[in-house]
Scaffold this active site. Structure first.
Site, PDB file in Angstrom:
ATOM      1  N   TRP A  61       0.839  -1.200   0.000  1.00  0.00           N
ATOM      2  CA  TRP A  61       0.000   0.000   0.000  1.00  0.00           C
ATOM      3  C   TRP A  61       0.868   1.242   0.000  1.00  0.00           C
ATOM      4  O   TRP A  61       2.045   1.185   0.348  1.00  0.00           O
ATOM      5  CB  TRP A  61      -1.042  -0.014   1.113  1.00  0.00           C
ATOM      6  CG  TRP A  61      -0.564  -0.274   2.530  1.00  0.00           C
ATOM      7  CD1 TRP A  61       0.645  -0.765   2.941  1.00  0.00           C
ATOM      8  CD2 TRP A  61      -1.324  -0.091   3.724  1.00  0.00           C
ATOM      9  NE1 TRP A  61       0.682  -0.887   4.291  1.00  0.00           N
ATOM     10  CE2 TRP A  61      -0.510  -0.492   4.810  1.00  0.00           C
ATOM     11  CE3 TRP A  61      -2.615   0.359   3.989  1.00  0.00           C
ATOM     12  CZ2 TRP A  61      -0.961  -0.435   6.143  1.00  0.00           C
ATOM     13  CZ3 TRP A  61      -3.055   0.414   5.307  1.00  0.00           C
ATOM     14  CH2 TRP A  61      -2.232   0.020   6.367  1.00  0.00           C
ATOM     15  N   ASN A  62       0.238   2.358  -0.425  1.00  0.00           N
ATOM     16  CA  ASN A  62       0.975   3.607  -0.623  1.00  0.00           C
ATOM     17  C   ASN A  62       0.337   4.753   0.145  1.00  0.00           C
ATOM     18  O   ASN A  62      -0.860   4.716   0.445  1.00  0.00           O
ATOM     19  CB  ASN A  62       0.962   3.999  -2.100  1.00  0.00           C
ATOM     20  CG  ASN A  62       1.627   2.983  -2.983  1.00  0.00           C
ATOM     21  OD1 ASN A  62       2.727   2.544  -2.705  1.00  0.00           O
ATOM     22  ND2 ASN A  62       0.948   2.590  -4.063  1.00  0.00           N
ATOM     23  N   HIS A  69      -7.228  19.343  -6.722  1.00  0.00           N
ATOM     24  CA  HIS A  69      -7.478  19.654  -8.138  1.00  0.00           C
ATOM     25  C   HIS A  69      -6.298  19.193  -8.974  1.00  0.00           C
ATOM     26  O   HIS A  69      -5.532  19.991  -9.510  1.00  0.00           O
ATOM     27  CB  HIS A  69      -7.763  21.149  -8.299  1.00  0.00           C
ATOM     28  CG  HIS A  69      -8.989  21.560  -7.540  1.00  0.00           C
ATOM     29  ND1 HIS A  69     -10.200  21.789  -8.147  1.00  0.00           N
ATOM     30  CD2 HIS A  69      -9.205  21.700  -6.211  1.00  0.00           C
ATOM     31  CE1 HIS A  69     -11.108  22.079  -7.214  1.00  0.00           C
ATOM     32  NE2 HIS A  69     -10.516  22.025  -6.044  1.00  0.00           N
ATOM     33  N   HIS A  73     -10.133  15.539 -12.485  1.00  0.00           N
ATOM     34  CA  HIS A  73     -10.692  15.871 -11.170  1.00  0.00           C
ATOM     35  C   HIS A  73     -11.999  16.628 -11.272  1.00  0.00           C
ATOM     36  O   HIS A  73     -12.369  17.127 -12.326  1.00  0.00           O
ATOM     37  CB  HIS A  73      -9.671  16.646 -10.332  1.00  0.00           C
ATOM     38  CG  HIS A  73      -9.470  18.057 -10.772  1.00  0.00           C
ATOM     39  ND1 HIS A  73      -8.552  18.425 -11.724  1.00  0.00           N
ATOM     40  CD2 HIS A  73     -10.091  19.208 -10.390  1.00  0.00           C
ATOM     41  CE1 HIS A  73      -8.604  19.732 -11.900  1.00  0.00           C
ATOM     42  NE2 HIS A  73      -9.536  20.232 -11.119  1.00  0.00           N
ATOM     43  N   ASP A  75     -14.580  19.606  -9.696  1.00  0.00           N
ATOM     44  CA  ASP A  75     -14.656  20.895  -9.001  1.00  0.00           C
ATOM     45  C   ASP A  75     -16.033  21.012  -8.353  1.00  0.00           C
ATOM     46  O   ASP A  75     -17.054  20.982  -9.049  1.00  0.00           O
ATOM     47  CB  ASP A  75     -14.531  22.068  -9.986  1.00  0.00           C
ATOM     48  CG  ASP A  75     -13.137  22.242 -10.560  1.00  0.00           C
ATOM     49  OD1 ASP A  75     -12.213  21.521 -10.165  1.00  0.00           O
ATOM     50  OD2 ASP A  75     -12.992  23.141 -11.419  1.00  0.00           O
ATOM     51  N   HIS A  79     -15.469  25.271  -4.256  1.00  0.00           N
ATOM     52  CA  HIS A  79     -14.133  25.602  -4.758  1.00  0.00           C
ATOM     53  C   HIS A  79     -13.996  27.102  -5.009  1.00  0.00           C
ATOM     54  O   HIS A  79     -12.912  27.656  -4.878  1.00  0.00           O
ATOM     55  CB  HIS A  79     -13.892  24.820  -6.054  1.00  0.00           C
ATOM     56  CG  HIS A  79     -12.560  25.049  -6.698  1.00  0.00           C
ATOM     57  ND1 HIS A  79     -11.382  25.134  -5.999  1.00  0.00           N
ATOM     58  CD2 HIS A  79     -12.225  25.202  -8.010  1.00  0.00           C
ATOM     59  CE1 HIS A  79     -10.377  25.320  -6.836  1.00  0.00           C
ATOM     60  NE2 HIS A  79     -10.855  25.382  -8.054  1.00  0.00           N
ATOM     61  N   HIS A 208     -15.381  29.285 -13.768  1.00  0.00           N
ATOM     62  CA  HIS A 208     -15.432  28.902 -12.357  1.00  0.00           C
ATOM     63  C   HIS A 208     -16.407  29.808 -11.601  1.00  0.00           C
ATOM     64  O   HIS A 208     -17.242  29.339 -10.812  1.00  0.00           O
ATOM     65  CB  HIS A 208     -14.047  29.024 -11.713  1.00  0.00           C
ATOM     66  CG  HIS A 208     -13.111  27.899 -12.011  1.00  0.00           C
ATOM     67  ND1 HIS A 208     -12.406  27.798 -13.177  1.00  0.00           N
ATOM     68  CD2 HIS A 208     -12.765  26.812 -11.266  1.00  0.00           C
ATOM     69  CE1 HIS A 208     -11.648  26.711 -13.145  1.00  0.00           C
ATOM     70  NE2 HIS A 208     -11.850  26.085 -12.007  1.00  0.00           N
TER      71      HIS A 208
HETATM   72 MN    MN Z   1     -10.241  22.260 -10.379  1.00  0.00          MN
END
Ligand code: MN
Length: 257
Positions: A61-62, A69, A73, A75, A79, A208
């Site tokens: 595992w990591n 973002h 991904h 938003d 945001h 945005h």
């Molecule tokens: Mn974004």
């Protein structure tokens, strides 16, 4: 036969296909650059906790480190400052129903080939609607620009002395999609849902500002949009349920004829 039984049968028979709209997430994943007066998001780090060794003999595992973002991904409305006071505006409070919707794919790849600063306009949306159908409420509108063909990070970010150059939305198109078409959100192939030069627009980063102010979502760094029809696919884009999260890397899948 129920809709879901039909879905399972159609997937099994290959009448429906699952298309992965997601870029790989790793140390090579490019990260958006901002003017140096603003805080920057880190790149992706993947460090091993154990890998069938003294630290954990039977398991691997990591630990992951990255900004919300990063890569392909989501938003969330929280945001942006315009969406900060809306209800159900973060990754953990958005109703899961709102992660699923029909896809309307607007192909502007040829325009973008000629002009990397191409902006989608209401007129262009209306042209698309005249050919296909009016964008229904609750749709994901996906802007097919061909930008995901740019595999090299410097080509993908496309930064010049005056900042990045990549396509996006004219503010009037974002308003039309958010307010008049009542979309779930918009998805793009570029690193963010605003054009590369959008820091210089009025308002800055208009997509945005407008989308998240209207409670709508964004999907960035998508790929394989060329495998989707203009209409007829269904997109599922569910972010991690991060408490108060402003976004998250996610696996975006489309079910398509
Ligand atoms: Mn974004």
């Amino acid at each position: 036969m129920s809709t879901l039984t039909q879905l399972v049968d159609d997937l099994k028979a290959g009448r429906l296909r699952v298309v992965d709209l997601t870029q790989p997430l790793g140390p090579e994943t490019p990260v958006i650059g901002l003017p140096p007066i603003f805080a920057a998001s880190p790149g992706v780090t993947i460090s091993v906790i154990s890998k069938y060794d003294d630290r954990g003999p039977a398991w691997y595992w990591n630990t992951l480190t990255f900004g919300e973002h990063t890569g392909t991904h989501f938003d969330a409305p929280v945001h942006w400052v315009t969406g900060k006071d809306l209800r159900d505006n973060s990754c953990d409070t958005i109703p899961a129903r709102r992660f699923v919707g029909p896809a309307c794919v607007i192909d502007v790849a040829r325009d973008v080939d000629a002009n990397p600063d191409f902006l989608l306009t209401p007129a262009r949306i209306e042209t698309w609607e005249a050919e296909h159908a009016r964008i229904p409420p609750g749709a994901w509108v996906l802007l097919r620009t061909g930008w995901s063909r740019r595999r090299d990070a410097s080509q993908f970010l496309n930064v010049a002395s005056d900042g990045p150059h990549s396509p996006g939305f004219d503010a009037s198109a974002s308003k039309m999609l958010a307010n008049d078409r009542d979309v779930l959100g918009v998805g793009v192939e570029t690193i963010g849902t605003d054009a590369g030069q959008a820091a210089t627009f009025d308002p800055p980063f208009p997509n945005h500002s407008i989308m998240h102010g209207a409670g709508k979502f964004g999907l960035a760094s998508l790929c394989n949009l060329d495998q989707l029809p203009p209409t007829g696919a269904v997109v599922i884009a569910a972010p991690l349920k991060i408490v108060g999260g402003s976004g998250s890397p996610l696996r975006v899948i489309a079910i398509t004829p």
